[in-house]
Design a protein around this motif. Structure first.
Motif, PDB file in Angstrom:
ATOM      1  N   UNK A 155       1.313  -1.043   0.082  1.00 43.39           N
ATOM      2  CA  UNK A 155      -0.105  -0.071  -0.009  1.00 43.39           C
ATOM      3  C   UNK A 155       1.023   0.642   0.171  1.00 43.39           C
ATOM      4  N   UNK A 156       0.467   2.073  -0.212  1.00 44.36           N
ATOM      5  CA  UNK A 156       0.957   3.299  -0.616  1.00 44.36           C
ATOM      6  C   UNK A 156       0.823   4.367   0.331  1.00 44.36           C
ATOM      7  N   UNK A 157       1.375   4.883   0.905  1.00 41.01           N
ATOM      8  CA  UNK A 157       1.446   6.238   1.466  1.00 41.01           C
ATOM      9  C   UNK A 157       1.930   7.093   1.248  1.00 41.01           C
ATOM     10  N   UNK A 158       1.090   7.985   0.811  1.00 42.51           N
ATOM     11  CA  UNK A 158       2.052   9.116   0.368  1.00 42.51           C
ATOM     12  C   UNK A 158       1.610  10.980   1.622  1.00 42.51           C
ATOM     13  N   UNK A 159       2.127  10.976   0.998  1.00 48.45           N
ATOM     14  CA  UNK A 159       2.322  12.319   2.692  1.00 48.45           C
ATOM     15  C   UNK A 159       2.090  14.278   1.312  1.00 48.45           C
ATOM     16  N   UNK A 160       0.761  14.374   1.876  1.00 46.71           N
ATOM     17  CA  UNK A 160       0.191  15.875   0.687  1.00 46.71           C
ATOM     18  C   UNK A 160       1.438  16.767   1.742  1.00 46.71           C
TER      19      UNK A 160
END
Length: 160
Positions: A155-160
């Motif tokens: 699962x990709x976890x991206x921070x904005x």
């Protein structure tokens, strides 16, 4: 009488503080090769803090030839679960392009195998880019095999 040239000797050892700059350089070279350099964020401080602290999160074996570091094997352990033995994860095995085919990759993999036995690991695992046929051939020649049971998921976890 003609003498055959002597092949350079490759030695492998755990990395030290004085190796961090060269280790980072090889990590960057790998990031370019594997096409994720635009996401690469590791710094020398990160390597020192996470790899050389009292309780390191990973280890690095370096391959040296004629005093130069030409390859790295970054590894970490996953603690035991069902069989009471850790799994050794080979996160990165990389040899600089100019030093390939000199035995550094095999020497690093031999050290990983030795380390796995020392920690009583049940197995060593790694990932290979789908299109990296050279790596696949290298690992098959060394006795590696594609896992017949497990697929890699995430699962990709991206921070904005």
């Amino acid at each position: 009488m003609s003498l055959a040239p002597v092949a350079p000797k490759v030695s492998v050892r755990p990395f030290e503080r004085c190796d961090v700059t060269e280790v980072l350089s090889l990590m960057r070279e790998l990031a370019v090769y594997e096409r994720y350099i635009d996401q690469f964020r590791v710094t020398e401080s990160d390597i020192i803090e996470n790899g050389l602290s009292a309780f390191p999160h990973f280890g690095v074996f370096v391959a040296e030839m004629d005093g130069d570091i030409i390859g790295i094997a970054v590894h970490y352990e996953v603690p035991w679960t069902y069989d009471l033995k850790p799994v050794l994860v080979l996160k990165e095995l990389f040899v600089s392009k100019h030093a390939r085919a000199l035995g550094a990759g095999r020497a690093l993999l031999n050290q990983i195998e030795k380390h796995a036995l020392e920690i009583n690991a049940s197995r060593t695992v790694w990932t290979i880019l789908k299109d990296n046929d050279a790596a696949k051939q290298f690992y098959v020649k060394a006795g590696g095999q594609k896992d017949a049971v497990w697929e890699l998921w995430g699962i990709e976890h991206s921070k904005k």
